[in-house]
Design an enzyme around this catalytic site. Structure first.
Site, PDB file in Angstrom:
ATOM      1  CD  GLU A   1      -5.411 -14.809  15.671  1.00 55.94           C
ATOM      2  OE1 GLU A   1      -4.837 -14.942  16.745  1.00 55.94           O
ATOM      3  OE2 GLU A   1      -4.816 -14.738  14.583  1.00 55.94           O
ATOM      4  N   PRO A   2     -10.522 -13.627  12.487  1.00 58.75           N
ATOM      5  CG  PRO A   2     -12.836 -13.688  12.289  1.00 58.75           C
ATOM      6  CD  PRO A   2     -11.729 -14.020  13.232  1.00 58.75           C
TER       7      PRO A   2
ATOM      8  N   GLY B   1      -7.645 -16.513   7.812  1.00 56.93           N
ATOM      9  CA  GLY B   1      -7.227 -16.710   6.424  1.00 56.93           C
ATOM     10  C   GLY B   1      -8.365 -17.114   5.510  1.00 56.93           C
TER      11      GLY B   1
ATOM     12  CE1 TYR C   1      -0.106  -8.553   0.078  1.00 60.36           C
ATOM     13  CE2 TYR C   1      -1.980  -7.074  -0.081  1.00 60.36           C
ATOM     14  CZ  TYR C   1      -0.894  -7.557   0.614  1.00 60.36           C
ATOM     15  OH  TYR C   1      -0.607  -7.055   1.861  1.00 60.36           O
TER      16      TYR C   1
ATOM     17  CB  CYS D   1       4.627   9.345 -10.403  1.00 62.46           C
ATOM     18  SG  CYS D   1       5.337   8.799  -8.845  1.00 62.46           S
ATOM     19  CD  GLU D   2       4.924   3.200  -8.150  1.00 62.03           C
ATOM     20  OE1 GLU D   2       5.065   1.984  -8.261  1.00 62.03           O
ATOM     21  OE2 GLU D   2       5.448   3.869  -7.238  1.00 62.03           O
TER      22      GLU D   2
ATOM     23  NE  ARG E   1      -6.278  -6.945  -0.038  1.00 64.04           N
ATOM     24  CZ  ARG E   1      -6.719  -7.900  -0.805  1.00 64.04           C
ATOM     25  NH1 ARG E   1      -7.578  -7.650  -1.762  1.00 64.04           N
ATOM     26  NH2 ARG E   1      -6.330  -9.134  -0.626  1.00 64.04           N
TER      27      ARG E   1
ATOM     28  CE1 TYR F   1      -5.024  -7.184   6.865  1.00 63.27           C
ATOM     29  CE2 TYR F   1      -6.737  -8.403   5.716  1.00 63.27           C
ATOM     30  CZ  TYR F   1      -5.867  -8.271   6.778  1.00 63.27           C
ATOM     31  OH  TYR F   1      -5.849  -9.225   7.765  1.00 63.27           O
TER      32      TYR F   1
HETATM   33  N1  LLP Z   1      -4.223 -13.436  12.590  1.00 67.63           N
HETATM   34  C1  LLP Z   1      -2.944 -13.127  12.297  1.00 67.63           C
HETATM   35  C2  LLP Z   1      -1.897 -13.466  13.239  1.00 67.63           C
HETATM   36  C3  LLP Z   1      -2.653 -12.457  11.092  1.00 67.63           C
HETATM   37  O1  LLP Z   1      -1.395 -12.156  10.806  1.00 67.63           O
HETATM   38  C4  LLP Z   1      -3.712 -12.128  10.203  1.00 67.63           C
HETATM   39  C5  LLP Z   1      -3.431 -11.450   8.946  1.00 67.63           C
HETATM   40  C6  LLP Z   1      -5.025 -12.448  10.573  1.00 67.63           C
HETATM   41  C7  LLP Z   1      -5.236 -13.113  11.764  1.00 67.63           C
HETATM   42  C8  LLP Z   1      -6.213 -12.093   9.711  1.00 67.63           C
HETATM   43  O2  LLP Z   1      -6.216 -12.730   8.480  1.00 67.63           O
HETATM   44  P1  LLP Z   1      -7.453 -12.559   7.464  1.00 67.63           P
HETATM   45  O3  LLP Z   1      -8.674 -13.132   8.104  1.00 67.63           O
HETATM   46  O4  LLP Z   1      -7.648 -11.118   7.241  1.00 67.63           O
HETATM   47  O5  LLP Z   1      -7.055 -13.291   6.236  1.00 67.63           O
HETATM   48  N2  LLP Z   1      -2.683  -7.291   3.603  1.00 67.63           N
HETATM   49  C9  LLP Z   1      -3.019  -8.607   3.061  1.00 67.63           C
HETATM   50  C10 LLP Z   1      -3.430  -9.568   4.128  1.00 67.63           C
HETATM   51  C11 LLP Z   1      -2.352  -9.738   5.169  1.00 67.63           C
HETATM   52  C12 LLP Z   1      -2.817 -10.556   6.311  1.00 67.63           C
HETATM   53  C13 LLP Z   1      -1.842 -10.502   7.429  1.00 67.63           C
HETATM   54  N3  LLP Z   1      -2.238 -11.215   8.566  1.00 67.63           N
HETATM   55  C14 LLP Z   1      -4.126  -8.455   2.015  1.00 67.63           C
HETATM   56  O6  LLP Z   1      -4.580  -7.339   1.788  1.00 67.63           O
HETATM   57  O7  LLP Z   1      -4.519  -9.461   1.408  1.00 67.63           O
END
Ligand code: LLP
Length: 401
Positions: free
Chosen positions: A259-260, A218, A302, A328-329, A298, A356
């Protein structure tokens, strides 16, 4: 990457196009391991969902990263990319028990996130150690759609249900070897991480068989110059000390896992689009490009900010534009943006397109998903072809009507 190189790639491979630079992925990976270098056992599991091109996975494999997968397809992609089974962690939510069993049979590390699945799993596979995803009930994340650790979120087993877990463990003899959480994406507030960490570690104390603690991810990355971001180095120092101290208290050297997704690949990607039309209206000058929310969702999903620059005319006088797609939006990549003067056929670069972006792309409006290019050790490679009309029809069954 510099504008000239990006322009040359757009020229060579066509446009729109995603371009990824492995140098950046490697430097982000190293930044992460350095920030936690005081932890004796550290494991970085790349979150495949951020960008699942098999070549990106291969690069991470060469760095000795593990992977975090949320579907059996991601697990299979990781195997295909050459990852060792022991480096594949499966952390899905709400999937069928059959899918869980398929992953179990492949031998990957399983994380369970509900009492019901824990019970079913324990009854059948009590000899296979599992990790538990807990929900720490902490509000964190840049947007309500990606805040997943609070009390109203579907993820994890509530920290108020620990007794339920213990009952199942006792009844089935299942061994819990890890505790996991993931509270959200785009979290810049270190305090949210640290609060959740204390809750996570308190949960670890409830079990005496734990071997690893998975802190999820995150980390907020900057989307423009001067943007807020997680202070990884500061967080690394604080969290590493706390973790090492906890391990002593717990009496075992545990593995610390992250888990980045975004942190490793977001800034490594650029999405290049071409200007189809410059459209002045009484209020706004629209820049209409050869792409839309089908390629990069995105901003629409978001309200995410992606910086946009005109790489065909980087030194031009800046003007104010809305950059929009052809869907078309009202698909808008950026409103009220200051961009150096744009003409039709110019190539624009949409930054931070490594995470993403392609992985959330679709065929909406029956458009093709674009090509992807990898720049690695000074050379460029096409790593995905643009789709074509046959691809659109590939899985459709044409009836003789
Ligand atoms: N671990 C788990 C269990 C997750 O569900 C996620 C992301 C991550 C790790 C990796 O998180 P990150 O480091 O990428 O923040 N589509 C959205 C982000 C959704 C993230 C979902 N889970 C966006 O484009 O902002």
């Amino acid at each position: 990457m510099d504008n000239q190189s990006l322009l040359a790639l757009s020229e060579k491979y066509g446009n729109p196009i995603y371009v990824y630079n492995t140098e950046k992925i490697i430097s982000q990976y190293n930044r992460m391991t350095n920030a936690f270098s005081n932890v004796p056992k550290l494991k970085i599991n790349y979150a495949v969902k951020a960008n699942s091109n098999i070549n990106i996975l291969k690069v991470l494999n060469t760095l000795k990263s593990g992977v975090d997968c949320v579907s059996i397809q991601e697990v299979k992609l990781a195997l295909e990319a050459g990852f060792n089974v022991k480096d594949i962690f499966f952390t899905p939510s709400g999937i069928s028990f059959e899918e869980m069993e398929t992953a179990t049979k492949l031998g990957v590390q399983i994380t369970l996130d509900s009492l019901s699945v824990l019970e079913k799993f324990g009854a059948k596979y009590s000899n296979i150690p599992v990790c538990l995803r807990i929900n720490p009930h902490v509000m964190a994340g840049g947007n309500h759609k990606i805040s997943v650790g609070h009390i109203d979120s579907k993820f994890g087993i509530s920290i108020y249900q620990i007794d339920g877990i213990k009952n199942i463990v006792e009844k089935t003899g299942l061994k819990i070897n890890g505790i996991h959480m993931h509270t959200g994406s785009d979290i810049y507030n270190i305090d949210a991480f640290l609060t959740a960490t204390e809750i996570l570690l308190n949960t670890v104390k409830e079990f005496d068989t734990i071997e690893f603690v998975d802190f999820g991810s995150g980390f907020k990355v900057p989307y423009k110059e001067g943007d807020i971001e997680t202070n990884l180095e500061k967080m690394g120092a604080t969290l590493s000390n706390r973790f090492n101290e906890f391990c002593k208290e717990y009496g075992r050297e545990l593995t610390m896992i992250f888990e980045p997704g975004k942190f490793l690949v977001s800034s490594a990607g650029s999405f290049l689009v071409k200007v189809n039309v410059v459209k002045p209206t009484p209020n706004i000058v629209f820049i209409g490009v050869n792409s839309g929310l089908n390629h990069l969702l995105r901003p629409m999903m978001y309200d995410a900010y992606h910086h946009i620059t005109n790489i065909s005319n980087p030194e031009g006088e800046e003007k104010i534009y809305d950059v929009v797609g052809y869907i078309c939006e009202n698909d808008t990549f950026g409103s009220n943006r200051r961009i150096s003067e744009v003409s039709e056929n110019d190539v624009l670069c949409i930054h931070n397109a490594g995470a993403y972006c392609f992985s959330m792309a679709s065929n909406y409006n029956s458009r093709f998903r674009p090509a992807e290019v990898l720049v690695h050790e000074g050379k460029d490679y096409l790593i995905r072809k643009e789709e074509n009309f046959e691809d659109l029809l590939h899985n459709q069954i044409v009836l003789d009507l």
